[in-house]
Design a protein around this motif. Structure first.
Motif, PDB file in Angstrom:
ATOM      1  N   TYR A 114       0.856  -1.182   0.000  1.00  0.00           N
ATOM      2  CA  TYR A 114       0.000   0.000   0.000  1.00  0.00           C
ATOM      3  C   TYR A 114       0.891   1.232   0.000  1.00  0.00           C
ATOM      4  O   TYR A 114       1.705   1.421   0.905  1.00  0.00           O
ATOM      5  N   LEU A 115       0.727   2.093  -1.031  1.00  0.00           N
ATOM      6  CA  LEU A 115       1.583   3.266  -1.180  1.00  0.00           C
ATOM      7  C   LEU A 115       0.866   4.515  -0.680  1.00  0.00           C
ATOM      8  O   LEU A 115       0.021   5.082  -1.376  1.00  0.00           O
ATOM      9  N   SER A 116       1.198   4.930   0.524  1.00  0.00           N
ATOM     10  CA  SER A 116       0.721   6.203   1.066  1.00  0.00           C
ATOM     11  C   SER A 116       1.879   7.192   0.973  1.00  0.00           C
ATOM     12  O   SER A 116       2.404   7.679   1.973  1.00  0.00           O
ATOM     13  N   PRO A 119       2.884  10.841  -5.173  1.00  0.00           N
ATOM     14  CA  PRO A 119       2.684  10.106  -6.433  1.00  0.00           C
ATOM     15  C   PRO A 119       3.957   9.914  -7.241  1.00  0.00           C
ATOM     16  O   PRO A 119       4.059   8.952  -7.996  1.00  0.00           O
ATOM     17  N   PHE A 122       5.430   6.397  -6.902  1.00  0.00           N
ATOM     18  CA  PHE A 122       4.716   5.172  -7.265  1.00  0.00           C
ATOM     19  C   PHE A 122       5.556   4.292  -8.191  1.00  0.00           C
ATOM     20  O   PHE A 122       5.746   3.102  -7.941  1.00  0.00           O
ATOM     21  N   MET A 143      -2.457   2.287  -4.717  1.00  0.00           N
ATOM     22  CA  MET A 143      -1.897   3.634  -4.852  1.00  0.00           C
ATOM     23  C   MET A 143      -2.957   4.665  -4.526  1.00  0.00           C
ATOM     24  O   MET A 143      -4.081   4.596  -5.025  1.00  0.00           O
ATOM     25  N   GLU A 144      -2.600   5.657  -3.704  1.00  0.00           N
ATOM     26  CA  GLU A 144      -3.478   6.790  -3.446  1.00  0.00           C
ATOM     27  C   GLU A 144      -3.491   7.718  -4.651  1.00  0.00           C
ATOM     28  O   GLU A 144      -2.502   7.816  -5.385  1.00  0.00           O
ATOM     29  N   ILE A 147      -3.063   9.877  -9.749  1.00  0.00           N
ATOM     30  CA  ILE A 147      -2.205   9.070 -10.617  1.00  0.00           C
ATOM     31  C   ILE A 147      -1.758   9.991 -11.754  1.00  0.00           C
ATOM     32  O   ILE A 147      -2.438  10.157 -12.759  1.00  0.00           O
ATOM     33  N   VAL A 161       4.297   1.194 -13.073  1.00  0.00           N
ATOM     34  CA  VAL A 161       3.725   0.250 -12.112  1.00  0.00           C
ATOM     35  C   VAL A 161       3.274  -1.021 -12.824  1.00  0.00           C
ATOM     36  O   VAL A 161       3.456  -2.137 -12.321  1.00  0.00           O
ATOM     37  N   ARG A 172      -6.166   1.268  -7.586  1.00  0.00           N
ATOM     38  CA  ARG A 172      -6.055   2.732  -7.528  1.00  0.00           C
ATOM     39  C   ARG A 172      -7.166   3.260  -6.630  1.00  0.00           C
ATOM     40  O   ARG A 172      -8.345   3.022  -6.891  1.00  0.00           O
TER      41      ARG A 172
END
Length: 487
Positions: A114-116, A119, A122, A143-144, A147, A161, A172
């Protein structure tokens, strides 16, 4: 995808979102017995620290951001036992081998990452995970938003990604889709025969979508300036709301069917030209004023310099398909508004003939449906009803509300944080409430048409006083069509 992840790796685990939303949400899922006993949570950030120090951070975050009745010491301790920590500096590309070593035999089960993070990280993080062997066939990544910052950059991020993770393993996130009321839009439209036959250009005059915030920059100076309201709110939250409101009925509620219909709708949005944006768009930027009785500085004062970034945008959009031909969709979002409010208004057309005109009711108000998303969650339908009486001086009709309050109707149910649903869906591999690549790119295509048109006509933000509903031209945008914003 039905395989649950065995390990959840959270990048940006020392950041604000993780502390305010992610760890409290994971704790609530743990407390309610919704996480597998074997699930491990690995926090990751740039800071070097041992596991105990990181667990102390998480404990403090739970105490600060959860209601007191949810923080039970024994439950907190069992939750912290799930948590480990590994420092990874995504900017420098270091620490991935340490993370792989920490995961070790747990790689036999799928890993969810989980990418917090910002951007810009990413793509590099996905590549770093792949190089360290952590992007396995069953591994998945979340991804938050946002994008990218336009269509080209969005495609670049998705390519980076996508070279490490398969599309059906990429999640997403738009946290609005985790809100109970947003999900209820699907039930409202497709579980009730009452509404769907009228959900079209024959019965609906126009639709309004408002997302108003009372806050200003609130520490987001480096992110927000140069991004603005169009990219920050319209491109994701508001277009997702519009897609759910206006899409065709999907064959089922599976992720493929729902997202297919959303993509079709987003691709039907009419692109704006330079001439269109002059009449169909408004940019604004707040100046000093008062919100909730407190004096607040203007945007340029908070920023410390002049800026052309918009903090308010109003748009008149059209969907060029059979169902919605000719129906305007008015979108409005801004910072430093009088109150925090997210709502959808469906304005129906009036009845074709007023049979009460000769008996004392010369005017009938057309029906309105108001769907409140925050701070209250309810659905109201305004209908005409006869006022009680003997009618000696004519029939008196007036507008009344049919009010469905979700908090009252489901009083025994705890209102969950949106991230609880999204995190659980991510862990379990359910993609319906996540945004697919072609959705993101369709959204950016429409947004880019507006940005390009603004640049062509050199449109600058108009000033509005903090605590107001935006520039006066935003009022004119809708009143030219004989309608008014619902404030």
């Amino acid at each position: 995808m039905s395989v649950k992840v065995g390990t959840l790796v959270l990048f940006g685990a020392t950041g604000d979102l993780a502390h305010r939303m992610l760890f409290p949400s994971l704790y609530n899922l743990h407390m309610d017995g919704l996480l597998a006993d074997t699930l491990t949570i690995v926090g990751s950030g740039r800071s070097q620290m041992d596991c105990a120090a990181f667990q102390a951070q998480v404990r403090a975050a739970l105490t600060e951001h959860l209601p007191g009745d949810r923080v039970e010491a024994p439950v907190v301790e069992t939750f912290l036992q799930r948590i480990d920590y590994c420092a990874v500096d995504a900017g420098k590309g270091t620490g991935y081998d340490d993370l792989a070593a920490l995961l070790g035999p747990r790689m036999d089960q799928p890993v969810g990452v989980y990418l917090s993070t910002p951007p810009s990280m990413f793509g590099p993080i996905a590549q770093g995970l792949a190089a360290a062997g952590i992007a396995c066939a069953e591994c998945r990544i979340a991804m938050e938003k946002p994008i990218g910052h336009d269509l080209a950059s969005s495609r670049e991020v998705n390519e980076q990604v996508g070279s490490a993770f398969a599309e059906d393993h990429i999640f997403r996130i738009d946290h609005y889709l985790g809100k109970e009321t947003v999900q209820n839009l699907l039930a409202l439209r497709f579980a009730n025969m009452l509404f769907e036959p009228l959900w079209n250009a024959r019965a609906i005059d126009h639709v309004q979508i408002t997302v108003a915030e009372t806050v200003g920059l609130e520490g987001r100076v480096s992110y927000y300036d140069g991004v603005g309201a169009l990219k920050d709110m319209v491109q994701n939250h508001m277009l997702q709301l519009l897609a759910i409101i206006a899409m065709e009925p999907p064959a089922n509620v599976g992720s493929t069917a729902v997202r297919d219909e959303k993509v079709k709708l987003l691709r039907s949005l009419r692109k704006m030209t330079a001439e269109d944006v002059k009449a169909h768009s408004v940019k604004g930027q707040y100046t000093a004023g008062a919100v909730n009785g407190e004096a607040v500085a203007g945007y340029a004062d908070e920023l410390g310099r002049p800026s052309n970034t918009e903090t308010f945008v109003a748009l008149k959009a059209f969907i060029d398909n059979w169902r919605w031909k000719g129906v305007p969709f008015y979108l409005r979002t801004g910072k430093r508004m009088p109150r925090r409010q997210s709502e959808v208004l469906i304005q129906f057309k009036p009845v074709p003939h007023n049979i009460f005109a000769r008996v004392g009711a010369p005017k009938l108000d057309a029906n309105v449906m108001i769907i409140n998303l925050q701070p209250e969650e309810n659905i109201r339908v305004k209908v005409m009803a006869k006022q009680p009486g003997l009618d000696r001086e004519g029939v008196k009709l007036r507008e009344v509300n049919l009010d469905v309050s979700l908090s009252h109707s489901f009083a025994g149910e705890r209102r969950r944080i949106a991230y609880e649903r999204l995190l659980l869906d991510f862990i379990e591999g359910e993609q319906t409430l996540f945004v697919r690549r072609d959705e993101v790119e369709a959204q950016w295509q429409w947004i880019d048409s507006i940005r390009d048109a603004w640049a062509t006509v050199d449109m600058v933000p108009q000033s509005y006083t903090a605590g107001s509903w935006g520039p006066s031209s935003a009022i004119a945008l809708i009143e030219r069509d004989g309608a008014s914003w619902h404030d």
